[in-house]
Design a protein around this motif. Structure first.
Motif: not given
Length: 558
Positions: A348-363
């Protein structure tokens, strides 16, 4: 089962090979060729194939341990007709002596199965066999991973021929043989070992998560173009209520496919990664190496196994905590509840960060969750005295396709039959509540609360639904909410939704394992830590600026 000829109970220390022997004797498909310590946390019963003998697989017994699994195994052994000691040939003398002392106050019919035949010196096998023959104890030597049909018949014969012993077990099994320990690796190095174990742990979960992200990010456009968009167009001509539940803001075709696309690859890839390391025996070496560091938060190295399992599913992690000592189990469950982001949370977090254009926030997200979880565990759990335990290095060996395949199949089955139906139900409930105006009303009511975190009231449904199921936070994908959030707001709402409380299924499992009082205590303490740290993150403006700069730099580099 009711008319069983007799009941034979497999008893042995961790990693002795009980579960593998159980599966081979019963033709039972689960647990085949598993090579990791503490894999069995429940007692399993079945009938030996071709006989009327009931066989019981018990959890591994630890030396000087007060774990629930040890007590479970000993309790089951005392109720059986025949005790089958399953011992590693490489540590035969020590394990026979230890098991005998654990059961010394009783008289039993006993048989002995010596495992790791391929790694045991022939002289050791002959010494144990001769010793058993002297006292009339049936003996069989096997290589559990390459089980022969002939061995099946020998074990059945040994169980049936076991006779009641007249002397105390510890007097009979007094062998004097040295141990044959596995070769050392860098993981056993006092200085290098913990750091290497940390790197391997990061790779163990980092590589599958990256692979899942790349797969989902590439696949999503094809999913939208070829499947979802045509379906959504088709549904526009259907009755209004059918549209609400299918293509509405919280519809099955609106949110459901993204839960599957982003969570399923994480579940499968992490499952494969964990299965490989467990089959190799590497997982135990990693946890032993990290023991000194884990002691600083009130845990033992072995307690890391349930914590790592929690990254796949918190419920399974809580059940695996049965193998922890009573002095550390509650701390372990506390860390699982807060710091083990399960596969559905990660997806879910990967999906949200990716949808927001911030995928690297996952780290930074996964780092903050685990570190805060460790600190939370240390603060809310006083330091306890741990019982000493004898280190038991696992033999490293090649993984088997059967072992890996079984684990992955079990994970996929759980996801398809339990996880996805629950999330789809959440979608339908959310669609109904939204249509009735309850979600907008709740968002308005909770707006003042979320203002404390610099968040709009529109994020309320994601936080509320995440308390039921962690991928419930995916409702943030609707109404363009993500586009309205700053990078700090995005980080805070995802962090708050994933840590405010464990999902209901996890809390239910904790209550069953301990009590509702303890489950509510964990939930309350977790909520306090989550709210406090979320507020800190929301108000710590310099941190937000630094995060923006770091993320921007990483975007440029990529």
């Amino acid at each position: 089962m009711l008319n069983a000829e007799l009941t034979a109970v497999l008893v042995g220390m961790e990693s002795a090979g009980k579960s593998t022997i159980f599966s081979k004797l019963t033709h039972y498909v689960t647990g085949e060729e598993v090579n990791f310590r503490g894999s069995t946390v429940v007692c399993r019963r079945a009938v030996i194939h071709g006989t009327n003998i009931t066989i019981v697989d018990t959890p591994g017994i630890r030396h000087q341990s007060d774990s629930e699994t040890t007590r479970m195994a000993l309790r089951e052994a005392r109720q059986g007709d025949v005790i089958v000691f399953v011992i590693r040939g490489t540590h035969a003398a020590f394990e026979l002596k230890m098991l005998s002392r654990e059961l010394e106050d009783y008289r039993y019919r006993v048989a002995v199965i010596l495992t790791f035949e391929d790694k045991t010196p022939i002289s050791f096998c002959r010494a144990v066999e001769q010793f058993c023959q002297t006292y009339g104890v049936p003996f069989v030597s096997v290589d559990a991973r390459a089980f022969e049909h002939r061995k099946h018949a020998l074990i059945v014969q040994a169980v049936r021929s076991a006779k009641l012993l007249t002397r105390p077990l510890h007097e009979i099994f007094a062998l004097d043989l040295a141990n044959v320990d596995p070769p050392n690796t860098l993981l056993e190095h006092k200085t290098v070992g913990p750091w290497l174990a940390l790197i391997l742990t990061i790779l163990l979960f980092g590589v599958p998560v990256v692979a899942a992200y790349l797969f989902a990010s590439v696949t999503q456009s094809y999913l939208d173009t070829w499947i979802l968009n045509p379906l959504r167009g088709f549904m526009q001509a259907e009755p209004y209520w059918l549209q609400v539940f299918s293509v509405g803001d919280y519809g099955l075709l609106t949110l459901g496919p993204y839960s599957f696309l982003w969570a399923f690859p994480v579940v499968v890839f992490i499952g494969i990664s964990v299965a490989v390391t467990e089959e190799m025996g590497l997982k135990d070496r990693i946890t032993d190496a990290l023991d000194p560091w884990l002691q600083k938060v009130g845990l033992e190295g072995r307690d890391l196994i349930p914590v790592l399992t929690g990254f796949g599913c918190n419920v399974v992690g809580v059940l695996q905590s049965r193998a922890c000592g009573q002095c550390t189990r509650r701390q372990c469950v506390s860390l699982i509840s807060y710091g083990s982001a399960c596969s559905y949370t990660i997806g879910a977090t990967l999906s949200l960060f990716n949808s927001a254009g911030r995928p690297l926030l996952f780290l930074p997200y996964i780092f903050v969750v685990f570190i805060v979880g460790a600190v939370h565990t240390r603060i809310f759990n006083r330091k306890t005295i741990k019982l000493p335990d004898t280190p038991r290095k696992t033999f490293l060996q090649r993984p088997t396709w059967k072992g890996i395949g079984f684990r992955v199949r079990a994970i996929v089955k759980q996801f398809m039959l339990q996880a996805m139906p629950t999330f789809l139900l959440i979608c339908m409930v959310a669609a109904l509540l939204d249509e009735l105006g309850i979600i907008p009303w709740a968002s308005s009511l909770l707006s003042p609360v979320f203002m404390l975190f610099h968040l709009p009231g529109s994020v309320a449904p994601s936080v509320l639904f995440s308390m039921i199921r962690k991928d419930g936070m995916l409702v943030l994908n609707q109404h363009g909410i993500l586009g309205e959030l700053s990078i700090v707001q995005l980080f805070v709402v995802v962090y708050l939704a994933s840590t405010l409380s464990a999902c209901l299924v996890t809390l239910w499992t904790v209550a069953r394992e301990f009590s509702w009082r303890f489950a509510l205590q964990i939930a309350g303490k977790q909520a306090v830590t989550s709210i406090a740290t979320s507020a800190l993150l929301a108000w710590l403006v310099p941190f937000g600026k630094q995060m923006s700069l770091i993320t921007g730099f990483m975007h440029l580099m990529s």
